[in-house]
Design a protein around this motif. Structure first.
Motif, PDB file in Angstrom:
ATOM      1  N   PHE A  34      59.946  58.017  57.160  1.00  0.00           N
ATOM      2  CA  PHE A  34      58.923  57.127  57.694  1.00  0.00           C
ATOM      3  C   PHE A  34      58.726  57.394  59.166  1.00  0.00           C
ATOM      4  N   SER A  35      57.514  57.283  59.507  1.00  0.00           N
ATOM      5  CA  SER A  35      57.243  57.336  60.936  1.00  0.00           C
ATOM      6  C   SER A  35      57.532  55.977  61.558  1.00  0.00           C
ATOM      7  N   LEU A  36      57.584  55.874  62.851  1.00  0.00           N
ATOM      8  CA  LEU A  36      57.858  54.609  63.545  1.00  0.00           C
ATOM      9  C   LEU A  36      56.804  53.564  63.213  1.00  0.00           C
ATOM     10  N   ILE A  37      55.568  53.981  63.137  1.00  0.00           N
ATOM     11  CA  ILE A  37      54.480  53.034  62.836  1.00  0.00           C
ATOM     12  C   ILE A  37      54.629  52.480  61.431  1.00  0.00           C
ATOM     13  N   GLU A  38      54.946  53.360  60.463  1.00  0.00           N
ATOM     14  CA  GLU A  38      55.141  52.905  59.085  1.00  0.00           C
ATOM     15  C   GLU A  38      56.301  51.924  58.979  1.00  0.00           C
ATOM     16  N   LEU A  39      57.373  52.211  59.702  1.00  0.00           N
ATOM     17  CA  LEU A  39      58.532  51.318  59.686  1.00  0.00           C
ATOM     18  C   LEU A  39      58.190  49.945  60.259  1.00  0.00           C
ATOM     19  N   MET A  40      57.444  49.908  61.329  1.00  0.00           N
ATOM     20  CA  MET A  40      57.055  48.633  61.950  1.00  0.00           C
ATOM     21  C   MET A  40      56.153  47.832  61.009  1.00  0.00           C
ATOM     22  N   ILE A  41      55.227  48.511  60.340  1.00  0.00           N
ATOM     23  CA  ILE A  41      54.347  47.824  59.393  1.00  0.00           C
ATOM     24  C   ILE A  41      55.165  47.224  58.252  1.00  0.00           C
ATOM     25  N   SER A  42      56.134  47.987  57.763  1.00  0.00           N
ATOM     26  CA  SER A  42      56.991  47.494  56.664  1.00  0.00           C
ATOM     27  C   SER A  42      57.764  46.256  57.094  1.00  0.00           C
ATOM     28  N   LEU A  43      58.294  46.282  58.324  1.00  0.00           N
ATOM     29  CA  LEU A  43      59.034  45.125  58.829  1.00  0.00           C
ATOM     30  C   LEU A  43      58.145  43.900  58.950  1.00  0.00           C
ATOM     31  N   VAL A  44      56.943  44.085  59.452  1.00  0.00           N
ATOM     32  CA  VAL A  44      56.005  42.952  59.590  1.00  0.00           C
ATOM     33  C   VAL A  44      55.659  42.369  58.235  1.00  0.00           C
ATOM     34  N   LEU A  45      55.387  43.238  57.271  1.00  0.00           N
ATOM     35  CA  LEU A  45      55.076  42.739  55.930  1.00  0.00           C
ATOM     36  C   LEU A  45      56.262  41.987  55.330  1.00  0.00           C
ATOM     37  N   GLY A  46      57.469  42.519  55.544  1.00  0.00           N
ATOM     38  CA  GLY A  46      58.658  41.831  55.045  1.00  0.00           C
ATOM     39  C   GLY A  46      58.835  40.464  55.679  1.00  0.00           C
ATOM     40  N   LEU A  47      58.590  40.386  56.990  1.00  0.00           N
ATOM     41  CA  LEU A  47      58.693  39.095  57.687  1.00  0.00           C
ATOM     42  C   LEU A  47      57.662  38.101  57.156  1.00  0.00           C
ATOM     43  N   LEU A  48      56.443  38.601  56.897  1.00  0.00           N
ATOM     44  CA  LEU A  48      55.410  37.706  56.374  1.00  0.00           C
ATOM     45  C   LEU A  48      55.799  37.155  54.995  1.00  0.00           C
ATOM     46  N   VAL A  49      56.336  38.017  54.143  1.00  0.00           N
ATOM     47  CA  VAL A  49      56.769  37.573  52.817  1.00  0.00           C
ATOM     48  C   VAL A  49      57.914  36.559  52.934  1.00  0.00           C
ATOM     49  N   SER A  50      58.877  36.876  53.823  1.00  0.00           N
ATOM     50  CA  SER A  50      60.009  35.968  54.015  1.00  0.00           C
ATOM     51  C   SER A  50      59.542  34.620  54.560  1.00  0.00           C
ATOM     52  N   ALA A  51      58.625  34.633  55.504  1.00  0.00           N
ATOM     53  CA  ALA A  51      58.114  33.389  56.080  1.00  0.00           C
ATOM     54  C   ALA A  51      57.396  32.563  55.023  1.00  0.00           C
ATOM     55  N   ALA A  52      56.629  33.241  54.177  1.00  0.00           N
ATOM     56  CA  ALA A  52      55.935  32.510  53.109  1.00  0.00           C
ATOM     57  C   ALA A  52      56.936  31.889  52.146  1.00  0.00           C
ATOM     58  N   ALA A  53      58.003  32.625  51.808  1.00  0.00           N
ATOM     59  CA  ALA A  53      59.024  32.097  50.897  1.00  0.00           C
ATOM     60  C   ALA A  53      59.738  30.901  51.515  1.00  0.00           C
ATOM     61  N   VAL A  54      60.065  31.012  52.805  1.00  0.00           N
ATOM     62  CA  VAL A  54      60.725  29.897  53.497  1.00  0.00           C
ATOM     63  C   VAL A  54      59.808  28.676  53.548  1.00  0.00           C
ATOM     64  N   GLY A  55      58.523  28.908  53.816  1.00  0.00           N
ATOM     65  CA  GLY A  55      57.562  27.798  53.855  1.00  0.00           C
ATOM     66  C   GLY A  55      57.459  27.086  52.518  1.00  0.00           C
ATOM     67  N   ILE A  56      57.406  27.891  51.446  1.00  0.00           N
ATOM     68  CA  ILE A  56      57.343  27.294  50.111  1.00  0.00           C
ATOM     69  C   ILE A  56      58.613  26.496  49.821  1.00  0.00           C
ATOM     70  N   PHE A  57      59.770  27.050  50.207  1.00  0.00           N
ATOM     71  CA  PHE A  57      61.043  26.358  49.986  1.00  0.00           C
ATOM     72  C   PHE A  57      61.079  25.024  50.735  1.00  0.00           C
ATOM     73  N   LEU A  58      60.676  25.051  52.020  1.00  0.00           N
ATOM     74  CA  LEU A  58      60.699  23.817  52.802  1.00  0.00           C
ATOM     75  C   LEU A  58      59.711  22.797  52.255  1.00  0.00           C
ATOM     76  N   SER A  59      58.551  23.274  51.822  1.00  0.00           N
ATOM     77  CA  SER A  59      57.561  22.366  51.246  1.00  0.00           C
ATOM     78  C   SER A  59      58.093  21.720  49.971  1.00  0.00           C
ATOM     79  N   ASN A  60      58.721  22.525  49.118  1.00  0.00           N
ATOM     80  CA  ASN A  60      59.305  21.983  47.890  1.00  0.00           C
ATOM     81  C   ASN A  60      60.430  21.006  48.197  1.00  0.00           C
ATOM     82  N   GLN A  61      61.196  21.314  49.234  1.00  0.00           N
ATOM     83  CA  GLN A  61      62.290  20.422  49.612  1.00  0.00           C
ATOM     84  C   GLN A  61      61.753  19.077  50.078  1.00  0.00           C
ATOM     85  N   ARG A  62      60.690  19.094  50.900  1.00  0.00           N
ATOM     86  CA  ARG A  62      60.082  17.841  51.358  1.00  0.00           C
ATOM     87  C   ARG A  62      59.498  17.058  50.185  1.00  0.00           C
TER      88      ARG A  62
END
Length: 332
Positions: free
Chosen positions: A17-45
């Motif tokens: 992977f190039s540096l740009i590809e790696l950064m894009i992958s990390l951002v996408l992973g963070l977005l997925v993780s944030a969405a999962a955490v948001g859903i979890f917190l919403s379900n918890q509330r």
């Protein structure tokens, strides 16, 4: 092998992977993780809010069910409505008569913390009635051979748990009498009473109207098929529970003594009670000069607070639930 052949066989065999590809992958992973955490917190509330609402509904169900049972029985006796009463308990005619001795009204309410011990701004209510387990009188021995001996009732069946010191009501279609039991014999089928009999005790054995701790009654003798039941007195109110909140409490009377309060339901912030008098067009509060002898229905409003912070802006869930109950003895 020549340099040319080495170059041809190995070119393009390794990549990454190039540096740009790696950064894009990390951002996408963070977005997925944030969405999962948001859903979890919403379900918890949502879970906490649902759980809090379920507890509120359960507390309200218990409180309303127990209170409604006593409201329906308030002012009731097994013989009829508005009978004259001969109350021979000591202190029944005093100016400072205890609340549980005043069987003339059957139901009394208090507004805005007027009852001692109730939380400020909350209403309270007292019920008096004949309890469960009515039995039939087969003989009233009013004048025993020995004048110093107690009088007695013979009944057709035992009253479960009846003991010396309990207070009972006996009635027929003409009147009712209230007396404290001195002794119970013959498998709870013979109920004796006389002067004294403990606290508060009886002032006389004469059960005729208009006796109210005076020896000038009519010498009433209850005939066979009169009815007898143990009396029931209780008060309900909201008070601080010592745990940083408020609870709904019940205070019963047993054997002529007011018992310690019993916690029925916790997290009750407020109770408001209004009353419907026969012939009136609307419910009114206790402070409006209610004619207690003619109250036919009670409207109870409970404000309950949830346990978890699951409401809007993480506030505690609060609900107000209402219940209306008719006094069975006055509406049937």
């Amino acid at each position: 092998m020549s340099a040319r052949r080495r170059t041809l066989c190995c070119s393009g065999a390794e990549g990454g992977f190039s540096l740009i590809e790696l950064m894009i992958s990390l951002v996408l992973g963070l977005l997925v993780s944030a969405a999962a955490v948001g859903i979890f917190l919403s379900n918890q509330r949502t879970y906490r809010a649902t759980e809090s609402l379920a507890r509120i509904q359960e507390n309200a169900r218990v409180a309303f069910e127990l209170m409604a049972r006593e409201v329906r029985q308030a002012a009731g006796n097994p013989c009829g409505m508005n009978l004259p009463v001969a109350n021979v308990l000591n202190g029944a005619s005093a100016a400072t008569i205890p609340w549980w001795m005043n069987w003339d009204r059957g139901i009394v309410g208090y507004d805005n913390g007027a009852l001692a011990g109730a939380a400020a701004g909350t209403d309270a209510i007292e019920f008096l009635s004949s309890g469960e387990g009515t039995v039939t009188v087969t003989r009233h021995d009013q004048q025993p051979r020995n004048p110093g001996s107690p009088a007695s009732f013979k009944v057709d069946a035992p009253i479960q748990g009846l003991r010396a010191g309990d207070i009972v009501l006996v009635c027929d279609y003409t009147q009712a009498s209230i007396v404290q039991v001195g002794a119970v014999r013959d498998g709870n089928t013979t109920i004796e009473f006389g002067r004294g009999n403990g606290q508060p005790g009886n002032c006389t054995k004469d059960l005729g109207v208009p006796v109210v701790c005076a020896a000038n009654g009519s010498g009433k003798s209850y005939s066979a098929n009169s009815l007898l039941a143990r009396l029931h007195a209780v008060r309900w109110f909201v008070a601080d529970n010592g745990r940083g909140g408020r609870s709904l409490y019940r205070v019963p009377v047993e054997r002529g003594s007011v018992q310690p309060r019993e916690e029925v339901a916790e997290r009750i912030r407020d109770m408001q009670v209004t009353y419907l008098v026969a012939g009136a067009g609307r419910y009114t509060g206790a402070g409006a000069g209610v004619d207690w002898k003619n109250v036919i229905a009670v409207h109870i409003s409970l404000t309950l607070q949830g346990v978890e912070r699951g409401g809007a802006e993480r506030s505690q869930l609060v609900r107000t639930l209402v219940h209306t109950v008719s006094l069975r003895n006055r509406t049937s």
